[in-house]
Design a protein around this motif. Structure first.
Motif, PDB file in Angstrom:
ATOM      1  N   ILE A  83       0.839  -1.193   0.000  1.00  0.00           N
ATOM      2  CA  ILE A  83       0.000   0.000   0.000  1.00  0.00           C
ATOM      3  C   ILE A  83       0.878   1.250   0.000  1.00  0.00           C
ATOM      4  CG2 ILE A  83      -1.851  -1.221   1.207  1.00  0.00           C
ATOM      5  CD1 ILE A  83      -1.144   0.357   3.712  1.00  0.00           C
ATOM      6  N   GLY A  84       0.236   2.388  -0.222  1.00  0.00           N
ATOM      7  CA  GLY A  84       0.937   3.664  -0.256  1.00  0.00           C
ATOM      8  C   GLY A  84       0.238   4.593  -1.227  1.00  0.00           C
ATOM      9  N   PRO A  85       0.551   5.880  -1.174  1.00  0.00           N
ATOM     10  CA  PRO A  85      -0.097   6.842  -2.063  1.00  0.00           C
ATOM     11  C   PRO A  85       0.296   6.627  -3.526  1.00  0.00           C
ATOM     12  CG  PRO A  85       1.698   7.877  -0.854  1.00  0.00           C
ATOM     13  CD  PRO A  85       1.531   6.520  -0.269  1.00  0.00           C
ATOM     14  N   SER A  86      -0.451   7.229  -4.424  1.00  0.00           N
ATOM     15  CA  SER A  86      -0.098   7.173  -5.846  1.00  0.00           C
ATOM     16  C   SER A  86       1.324   7.692  -6.042  1.00  0.00           C
ATOM     17  CB  SER A  86      -1.080   8.012  -6.669  1.00  0.00           C
ATOM     18  OG  SER A  86      -2.382   7.488  -6.593  1.00  0.00           O
ATOM     19  N   GLY A  87       2.079   6.988  -6.871  1.00  0.00           N
ATOM     20  CA  GLY A  87       3.452   7.400  -7.128  1.00  0.00           C
ATOM     21  C   GLY A  87       4.458   6.913  -6.107  1.00  0.00           C
ATOM     22  N   SER A  88       4.012   6.104  -5.138  1.00  0.00           N
ATOM     23  CA  SER A  88       4.931   5.638  -4.100  1.00  0.00           C
ATOM     24  C   SER A  88       5.793   4.469  -4.561  1.00  0.00           C
ATOM     25  CB  SER A  88       4.153   5.237  -2.842  1.00  0.00           C
ATOM     26  OG  SER A  88       3.235   4.190  -3.122  1.00  0.00           O
ATOM     27  N   GLY A  89       5.419   3.823  -5.684  1.00  0.00           N
ATOM     28  CA  GLY A  89       6.229   2.733  -6.216  1.00  0.00           C
ATOM     29  C   GLY A  89       5.621   1.352  -6.064  1.00  0.00           C
ATOM     30  N   LYS A  90       4.349   1.280  -5.652  1.00  0.00           N
ATOM     31  CA  LYS A  90       3.717  -0.024  -5.413  1.00  0.00           C
ATOM     32  C   LYS A  90       3.717  -0.904  -6.673  1.00  0.00           C
ATOM     33  CE  LYS A  90      -0.340   1.609  -4.355  1.00  0.00           C
ATOM     34  NZ  LYS A  90      -0.077   3.029  -4.696  1.00  0.00           N
ATOM     35  N   SER A  91       3.186  -0.363  -7.755  1.00  0.00           N
ATOM     36  CA  SER A  91       3.089  -1.153  -8.981  1.00  0.00           C
ATOM     37  C   SER A  91       4.465  -1.466  -9.544  1.00  0.00           C
ATOM     38  CB  SER A  91       2.238  -0.425 -10.025  1.00  0.00           C
ATOM     39  OG  SER A  91       0.892  -0.341  -9.607  1.00  0.00           O
ATOM     40  N   SER A  92       5.402  -0.534  -9.408  1.00  0.00           N
ATOM     41  CA  SER A  92       6.770  -0.790  -9.876  1.00  0.00           C
ATOM     42  C   SER A  92       7.397  -1.931  -9.098  1.00  0.00           C
ATOM     43  CB  SER A  92       7.626   0.473  -9.741  1.00  0.00           C
ATOM     44  OG  SER A  92       7.141   1.494 -10.588  1.00  0.00           O
ATOM     45  N   LEU A  93       7.129  -1.978  -7.797  1.00  0.00           N
ATOM     46  CA  LEU A  93       7.655  -3.076  -6.982  1.00  0.00           C
ATOM     47  C   LEU A  93       7.052  -4.403  -7.423  1.00  0.00           C
ATOM     48  CD1 LEU A  93       9.304  -4.198  -4.675  1.00  0.00           C
ATOM     49  CD2 LEU A  93       7.527  -3.424  -3.082  1.00  0.00           C
ATOM     50  N   LEU A  94       5.758  -4.414  -7.714  1.00  0.00           N
ATOM     51  CA  LEU A  94       5.130  -5.642  -8.206  1.00  0.00           C
ATOM     52  C   LEU A  94       5.747  -6.057  -9.539  1.00  0.00           C
ATOM     53  CD1 LEU A  94       2.649  -7.357  -7.091  1.00  0.00           C
ATOM     54  CD2 LEU A  94       1.433  -6.448  -9.057  1.00  0.00           C
ATOM     55  N   MET A  95       6.060  -5.085 -10.390  1.00  0.00           N
ATOM     56  CA  MET A  95       6.704  -5.395 -11.673  1.00  0.00           C
ATOM     57  C   MET A  95       8.066  -6.041 -11.453  1.00  0.00           C
ATOM     58  SD  MET A  95       4.691  -4.289 -14.229  1.00  0.00           S
ATOM     59  CE  MET A  95       5.517  -3.577 -15.651  1.00  0.00           C
ATOM     60  N   LEU A  96       8.831  -5.553 -10.481  1.00  0.00           N
ATOM     61  CA  LEU A  96      10.116  -6.189 -10.153  1.00  0.00           C
ATOM     62  C   LEU A  96       9.892  -7.624  -9.698  1.00  0.00           C
ATOM     63  CD1 LEU A  96      12.386  -3.688  -8.153  1.00  0.00           C
ATOM     64  CD2 LEU A  96      12.569  -4.366 -10.547  1.00  0.00           C
ATOM     65  N   MET A  97       8.885  -7.833  -8.850  1.00  0.00           N
ATOM     66  CA  MET A  97       8.648  -9.157  -8.291  1.00  0.00           C
ATOM     67  C   MET A  97       8.110 -10.122  -9.343  1.00  0.00           C
ATOM     68  SD  MET A  97       7.120  -7.984  -4.571  1.00  0.00           S
ATOM     69  CE  MET A  97       7.203  -9.602  -3.790  1.00  0.00           C
ATOM     70  N   GLY A  98       7.527  -9.584 -10.401  1.00  0.00           N
ATOM     71  CA  GLY A  98       7.053 -10.417 -11.497  1.00  0.00           C
ATOM     72  C   GLY A  98       8.069 -10.581 -12.611  1.00  0.00           C
ATOM     73  N   GLY A  99       9.246  -9.995 -12.459  1.00  0.00           N
ATOM     74  CA  GLY A  99      10.251 -10.078 -13.511  1.00  0.00           C
ATOM     75  C   GLY A  99       9.888  -9.289 -14.743  1.00  0.00           C
ATOM     76  N   LEU A 100       8.945  -8.339 -14.601  1.00  0.00           N
ATOM     77  CA  LEU A 100       8.534  -7.503 -15.726  1.00  0.00           C
ATOM     78  C   LEU A 100       9.384  -6.246 -15.839  1.00  0.00           C
ATOM     79  CD1 LEU A 100       4.739  -7.982 -15.092  1.00  0.00           C
ATOM     80  CD2 LEU A 100       6.023  -8.923 -17.024  1.00  0.00           C
ATOM     81  N   GLU A 101      10.101  -5.927 -14.774  1.00  0.00           N
ATOM     82  CA  GLU A 101      11.154  -4.914 -14.776  1.00  0.00           C
ATOM     83  C   GLU A 101      12.374  -5.541 -14.104  1.00  0.00           C
ATOM     84  OE1 GLU A 101      11.390  -2.012 -16.101  1.00  0.00           O
ATOM     85  OE2 GLU A 101       9.369  -1.186 -16.324  1.00  0.00           O
ATOM     86  N   ARG A 102      13.554  -5.119 -14.532  1.00  0.00           N
ATOM     87  CA  ARG A 102      14.773  -5.645 -13.926  1.00  0.00           C
ATOM     88  C   ARG A 102      15.296  -4.659 -12.886  1.00  0.00           C
ATOM     89  NH1 ARG A 102      17.158  -9.846 -16.505  1.00  0.00           N
ATOM     90  NH2 ARG A 102      16.338 -10.381 -18.577  1.00  0.00           N
TER      91      ARG A 102
END
Length: 229
Positions: A41-60
């Motif tokens: 959780i966290g406000p918009s722009g805090s990095g939540k979705s980016s962190l999920l992308m890292l955990m899914g291997g969708l971002e390195r």
């Protein structure tokens, strides 16, 4: 205690912007264990979705390490990552990402077919039944409501019995009743298949259904939360 499903060690992510590199995530460290549900959780722009992308291997990661099921995602090739996701992960997005030219049944069967499962269509039909859409098997996404499309997306993610379920604001495009139904289904799939669930949400109420919550702020785990650990 068995080895964790996920280990993040000082994970960081920077992306190129017009004025140079933009730091999206920095110094993210935590573990997730088998069968655990984790709310990000966290406000918009805090990095939540980016962190999920890292955990899914969708971002390195551009710094540190992200390890899933003992594999360093940052060291894997794109083809290896795709195979790893297909074998071990189910992903549900806010936008349903169904293939518009395929029926509900075909959409759910697709990951099973890619894995050369000889029972792909039987399993897909059974999974549609679990989410209450057996009667919609031959319908196309455009013929279904948003709530129905998200249920198809859930069935598609769960059909291969992944060890990890990643969900990014899965109720963001739905009204309250449909959103509540989707969350009940998501946690039901987690409980039925023993998957580890990582859930990004703006809703504290929803996050509180998880075993544990990590709050992000400005691209890092909230300093107050870190101090309390």
């Amino acid at each position: 205690m068995p080895d964790p499903i996920y280990t993040l060690t000082d994970a960081a992510l920077s992306l190129d912007g017009n004025a140079g590199p933009v730091e999206i995530l920095r110094s993210i460290s935590f573990e997730v264990h088998k069968g655990e549900s984790l709310g990000l959780i966290g406000p918009s722009g805090s990095g939540k979705s980016s962190l999920l992308m890292l955990m899914g291997g969708l971002e390195r990661p551009t710094g540190g390490r992200v390890t899933a099921l003992g594999h360093d995602l940052g060291d894997m090739s794109e083809d290896a990552l795709a195979r790893f996701r297909r074998a071990h992960m189910g992903v549900v997005f806010q936008s349903f990402h169904l293939i518009p030219t395929m029926t509900a049944l075909e959409n759910v069967a697709t990951p099973l077919e890619l894995a050369a499962d000889p029972d792909a269509y039987d399993k897909a039909r059974a999974e549609l039944d679990v989410v209450g859409l057996a009667h919609r098997a031959d319908h196309y996404p455009a013929q279904m409501s948003g709530g129905e499309q998200q249920r198809v997306a859930l069935a598609r993610a769960a059909a291969p019995r992944p060890a990890i379920l990643l969900a990014d604001e899965p109720t963001g495009n739905l009204d309250g009743a449909n959103g509540a139904a989707i969350i009940d289904l998501l946690f039901g799939l987690r409980d039925r298949h023993g998957a580890t669930l990582i859930l990004v949400t703006h809703s504290t109420t929803l996050a509180n259904r998880c075993d544990r919550i990590i709050r992000l702020s400005d691209g890092q785990i909230d300093p107050m939360e870190q101090a309390a650990q």
